[in-house]
Design an enzyme around this catalytic site. Structure first.
Site, PDB file in Angstrom:
ATOM      1  N   ASP A  16      60.872 -41.228  92.391  1.00 55.37           N
ATOM      2  CA  ASP A  16      59.925 -42.083  93.101  1.00 55.37           C
ATOM      3  C   ASP A  16      58.534 -42.035  92.472  1.00 55.37           C
ATOM      4  O   ASP A  16      57.889 -43.062  92.275  1.00 55.37           O
ATOM      5  CB  ASP A  16      59.873 -41.631  94.569  1.00 55.37           C
ATOM      6  CG  ASP A  16      58.937 -42.482  95.396  1.00 55.37           C
ATOM      7  OD1 ASP A  16      59.156 -43.697  95.456  1.00 55.37           O
ATOM      8  OD2 ASP A  16      57.982 -41.931  95.972  1.00 55.37           O
ATOM      9  N   ASP A 177      46.000 -33.014  90.630  1.00 57.94           N
ATOM     10  CA  ASP A 177      45.684 -33.243  92.040  1.00 57.94           C
ATOM     11  C   ASP A 177      45.100 -34.648  92.056  1.00 57.94           C
ATOM     12  O   ASP A 177      43.966 -34.863  91.628  1.00 57.94           O
ATOM     13  CB  ASP A 177      44.661 -32.216  92.550  1.00 57.94           C
ATOM     14  CG  ASP A 177      44.311 -32.433  94.025  1.00 57.94           C
ATOM     15  OD1 ASP A 177      44.537 -33.551  94.536  1.00 57.94           O
ATOM     16  OD2 ASP A 177      43.800 -31.504  94.666  1.00 57.94           O
ATOM     17  N   HIS A 178      45.890 -35.633  92.514  1.00 58.10           N
ATOM     18  CA  HIS A 178      45.476 -37.028  92.331  1.00 58.10           C
ATOM     19  C   HIS A 178      44.153 -37.340  93.033  1.00 58.10           C
ATOM     20  O   HIS A 178      43.472 -38.291  92.675  1.00 58.10           O
ATOM     21  CB  HIS A 178      46.584 -37.991  92.773  1.00 58.10           C
ATOM     22  CG  HIS A 178      46.838 -38.015  94.246  1.00 58.10           C
ATOM     23  ND1 HIS A 178      47.689 -37.143  94.863  1.00 58.10           N
ATOM     24  CD2 HIS A 178      46.329 -38.806  95.228  1.00 58.10           C
ATOM     25  CE1 HIS A 178      47.708 -37.394  96.153  1.00 58.10           C
ATOM     26  NE2 HIS A 178      46.891 -38.390  96.412  1.00 58.10           N
ATOM     27  N   LYS A 182      40.301 -39.888  92.061  1.00 55.02           N
ATOM     28  CA  LYS A 182      39.750 -40.984  92.868  1.00 55.02           C
ATOM     29  C   LYS A 182      38.284 -41.216  92.521  1.00 55.02           C
ATOM     30  O   LYS A 182      37.516 -40.270  92.339  1.00 55.02           O
ATOM     31  CB  LYS A 182      39.913 -40.672  94.362  1.00 55.02           C
ATOM     32  CG  LYS A 182      41.356 -40.711  94.825  1.00 55.02           C
ATOM     33  CD  LYS A 182      41.476 -40.515  96.316  1.00 55.02           C
ATOM     34  CE  LYS A 182      42.941 -40.498  96.749  1.00 55.02           C
ATOM     35  NZ  LYS A 182      43.621 -41.765  96.548  1.00 55.02           N
ATOM     36  N   ASP A 235      50.068 -28.719 102.576  1.00 62.54           N
ATOM     37  CA  ASP A 235      50.183 -30.049 101.976  1.00 62.54           C
ATOM     38  C   ASP A 235      48.816 -30.641 101.647  1.00 62.54           C
ATOM     39  O   ASP A 235      48.685 -31.380 100.675  1.00 62.54           O
ATOM     40  CB  ASP A 235      50.938 -30.974 102.938  1.00 62.54           C
ATOM     41  CG  ASP A 235      51.381 -32.266 102.272  1.00 62.54           C
ATOM     42  OD1 ASP A 235      51.922 -32.198 101.149  1.00 62.54           O
ATOM     43  OD2 ASP A 235      51.185 -33.341 102.864  1.00 62.54           O
ATOM     44  N   HIS A 240      43.811 -30.574  98.171  1.00 59.47           N
ATOM     45  CA  HIS A 240      42.830 -31.659  98.243  1.00 59.47           C
ATOM     46  C   HIS A 240      41.524 -31.243  98.922  1.00 59.47           C
ATOM     47  O   HIS A 240      40.433 -31.461  98.386  1.00 59.47           O
ATOM     48  CB  HIS A 240      43.415 -32.858  99.002  1.00 59.47           C
ATOM     49  CG  HIS A 240      44.709 -33.356  98.466  1.00 59.47           C
ATOM     50  ND1 HIS A 240      45.013 -33.352  97.117  1.00 59.47           N
ATOM     51  CD2 HIS A 240      45.799 -33.885  99.089  1.00 59.47           C
ATOM     52  CE1 HIS A 240      46.224 -33.860  96.952  1.00 59.47           C
ATOM     53  NE2 HIS A 240      46.711 -34.184  98.113  1.00 59.47           N
TER      54      HIS A 240
END
Length: 508
Positions: A16, A177-178, A182, A235, A240
Site C-alpha cells: 500500500d 518520519d513523513h 511537511k 503511533d 511525530h
C-alpha cells in the site's frame, strides 16, 4: 538541476505504501527532471508478478499525475520486478544479478538506495543479506530508507539499530518520519529564526504554554490489527509529536545545517523531563472512543471495529504535559493531544503568550462592568489540512467604551499553492538522493523519544483503564480538559463547541 543516477530497490514493492506514496513521489521527481533517463527501480515482494504487470500497477498509481499515456509508460519502463522471499539467500543472488544488469544499462555508477517498506521484523534479515551476498560491493553510495515504527520500545529499537549498524553507518541510514517532510513543519524554523518579533520572545518570560494537536476524524479503518498492538502513544507521540516538540523547543543552531540542527534537536529532547510513574498519572491521560454521532454520521466504538479485541485496553487518544528542564523553557508546559475519531482532522500548534502585567481595561467606564482578563495572544501554526499562520491580538471594539475584542491576523496558503506543494514523501526521497539527512530522524533522537515514552507506557500498563471514555466526534475525554484546567489553562482549539452549540453532536 543535476540528474540523479540511482537504483532504487523497494522491499515491499507491491504494498500500500509503495503504491500510494512512493511511486507517485518518484513520478513527480521524474516530471521535474530530478530523475531522467539514468535511474531504475526494482520492486520486490512475495507475489509472483511479471515486469509487465508491475509496470501496469505503477502506471495505475500515477494516472492522475501523468500528462500522457506515453509519458507514464516511459517512466514505468524503468521499473523491474523480482519475486522475493527476504529469508532466502539465493533470492539475493538473483537480486544482485538484476542490479548489476540495470547498473550497466542505465549508467548508475553503483549508486543504490534500498527502501524497506515492510515490517521492521525483516529489517535485520534484509540488511545482513545485502552485505553477505555482495550487493553493497559497488563503487557508488549505498543508503537505506526505513519506515516507522522503529522498534516498539527502547530495547527493541536499540537491538534493531545495532543490526542495521552492522551493515550501514548512521550517515547512510534515513529513518523516515513523513511529518518532517511537511511544508509547515519545516516552516517552524523559519518562523522562529527569521523573525526577531518571535525569537526574542520564544522563552519562558513571554510564553505561557505551547499546545501541539494532531487530531484525526477517522477511526482505525482497516488498520485495526496493527493499531490494537500499538495505540496512540506509540503511533503518534513517540515519533511525530516529539519531533515537532524538539523543533519548537530547540536552541537556535549555529548554522542551518544537518549537523547543527540535529545537535540542537537532540539537546531539546534530552532536556524533556522523564517522569516517575506517579508523575505520569498526574500529567498524562488516555482515552478510547465509544460510539457517537456527528451531524448525520454515526460511528461505532473502537471495540466494535474490525480486527480489534472486544475487551481492548488500547488507547486511541493521548493528552499530556511535557516539561523541559532548561533555562529557556523552565516552567512552560508543552501540552500535546492526539487521537482518532475526534471532531475534525487537523494538525496545528498554538503558542500561547502571557498576559500583559496589568490589565488597564479591567473597568469599562461606560458599562460599569468588570473585565477580568484579556484574551491571550496566540500564534497558531496550521500544518494540515490548511497551511499557514494566524496571530490573535486584542483590539478595541467599535463604538462607545473601551471593550476589547480579539482580532486575528491570518495567512493561509492558497488551495493552488497547497496542491502544488511537493508531497512529504517526494521531498524526503529527494533529500535522500541528495544525501541530506536534515529531515530524517537520527538514532539519538529515536532513542531518547523511546526513553521518554517507555515510562508512560509502563505506568499505564500497571492499571486497567476505564474504557471507552469519550464519544466519537468529540475532542477526547473530560480528563484532557481537566489536565489544563488544573494549571489554569484551556485548549485553544475546540472545534467540537461549534457542533455542540447547534446540537449536532450526540455524546450519549
Amino acid at each position: 538541476m543535476m540528474e540523479k543516477k540511482v537504483l532504487f530497490t523497494i522491499f515491499g514493492g507491491t504494498g500500500d505504501l509503495a503504491q500510494r506514496k512512493l511511486y507517485p513521489s518518484l513520478f513527480r521527481l521524474y516530471k521535474k527532471g530530478d530523475l531522467k533517463e539514468d535511474f531504475a527501480v526494482i520492486g520486490t515482494a512475495r507475489r509472483p508478478w511479471s515486469d509487465e504487470h508491475y509496470r501496469e500497477v505503477v502506471i495505475g498509481t500515477i494516472k492522475e499525475l501523468s500528462d500522457s499515456q506515453e509519458q507514464a509508460e516511459t517512466f514505468a519502463s524503468h521499473f523491474y520486478y523480482q519475486s522475493h522471499d527476504v529469508t532466502d539467500t539465493s533470492h539475493y543472488d538473483s537480486l544482485k544479478d538484476l542490479a548489476e544488469t540495470l547498473d550497466q544499462k542505465y549508467h548508475l555508477e553503483g549508486n543504490q538506495i534500498f527502501y524497506l517498506a515492510m515490517s521492521p521484523n525483516f529489517f535485520g534479515t534484509i540488511v545482513s543479506h545485502l552485505k553477505s551476498q555482495g550487493m553493497l560491493d559497488t563503487d557508488g553510495y549505498h543508503r537505506v530508507i526505513i519506515e516507522k515504527p522503529f522498534g516498539s520500545d527502547y530495547n527493541s529499537a536499540k537491538e534493531l539499530n545495532e543490526e542495521i549498524n552492522q551493515v550501514f553507518t548512521e550517515q547512510e541510514i534515513y529513518r523516515i518520519d513523513h511529518y518532517l517532510g511537511k511544508e509547515m513543519i519545516q516552516n517552524i524554523s523559519a518562523i522562529r529564526f527569521a523573525n526577531n518579533i518571535f525569537e526574542s520572545m520564544w522563552n519562558n518570560r513571554y510564553i505561557d504554554n505551547v499546545q501541539i494537536n494532531i487530531a484525526e476524524n477517522l477511526g482505525v479503518e482497516e488498520r485495526g490489527g496493527y493499531y490494537d498492538k500499538s495505540g496512540a502513544l506509540k503511533d503518534m507521540v513517540q515519533n511525530h509529536i516529539l519531533q515537532i516538540l524538539s523543533l519548537l523547543a530547540m536552541e537556535p543552531p549555529v548554522a542551518f545545517s544537518e549537523k547543527e540542527l540535529r545537535t540542537e534537536k537532540i539537546k531539546a529532547l534530552n532536556a524533556i523531563r522523564i517522569y516517575s510513574e506517579e508523575e505520569v498519572k498526574q500529567h498524562f491521560v488516555r482515552g478510547q472512543y465509544d460510539k457517537g454521532q456527528l451531524e448525520d454520521k454515526k460511528f461505532v466504538g473502537y471495540r466494535e471495529e474490525a480486527n480489534v479485541d472486544e475487551e481492548s485496553a488500547t488507547e486511541t487518544f493521548v493528552a499530556g504535559k511535557f516539561l523541559i528542564d532548561n533555562f529557556r523553557w523552565s516552567g512552560v508546559p508543552f501540552y500535546v493531544r492526539t487521537g482518532k475519531r475526534l471532531t475534525e482532522k487537523g494538525t496545528r500548534i498554538n503558542i500561547v503568550f502571557k498576559q500583559v502585567p496589568v490589565n488597564v481595561f479591567k473597568q469599562d467606564l461606560n458599562e460599569q462592568k468588570q473585565i477580568e482578563s484579556l484574551a491571550p495572544n496566540v500564534l497558531t501554526i496550521y500544518i494540515q489540512p490548511t497551511e499557514g499562520f494566524s496571530l490573535s491580538l486584542n483590539g478595541k471594539e467599535i463604538g462607545q467604551g473601551f471593550e476589547t475584542l480579539p482580532v486575528k491576523l491570518d495567512y493561509r496558503n492558497s488551495t493552488e499553492i497547497v496542491e502544488n506543494t511537493p508531497e512529504a514523501y517526494e521531498k524526503l526521497i529527494l533529500d535522500a538522493l541528495n544525501g541530506d539527512g536534515t529531515n530524517f530522524t537520527h538514532w539519538d533522537e529515536v532513542a531518547q523519544s523511546w526513553r521518554i515514552v517507555d515510562v508512560i507506557r509502563h505506568a499505564w500498563d500497571q492499571e486497567t483503564p476505564d474504557f471507552p471514555n469519550y464519544a466519537a466526534g468529540t475532542m477526547g475525554p473530560q480528563a484532557a480538559y481537566d489536565l489544563l484546567a488544573a494549571d489554569g489553562f484551556e485548549w485553544i482549539w475546540r472545534p467540537d463547541e461549534w457542533y455542540r452549540e447547534r446540537d449536532l453532536l450526540n455524546e450519549k
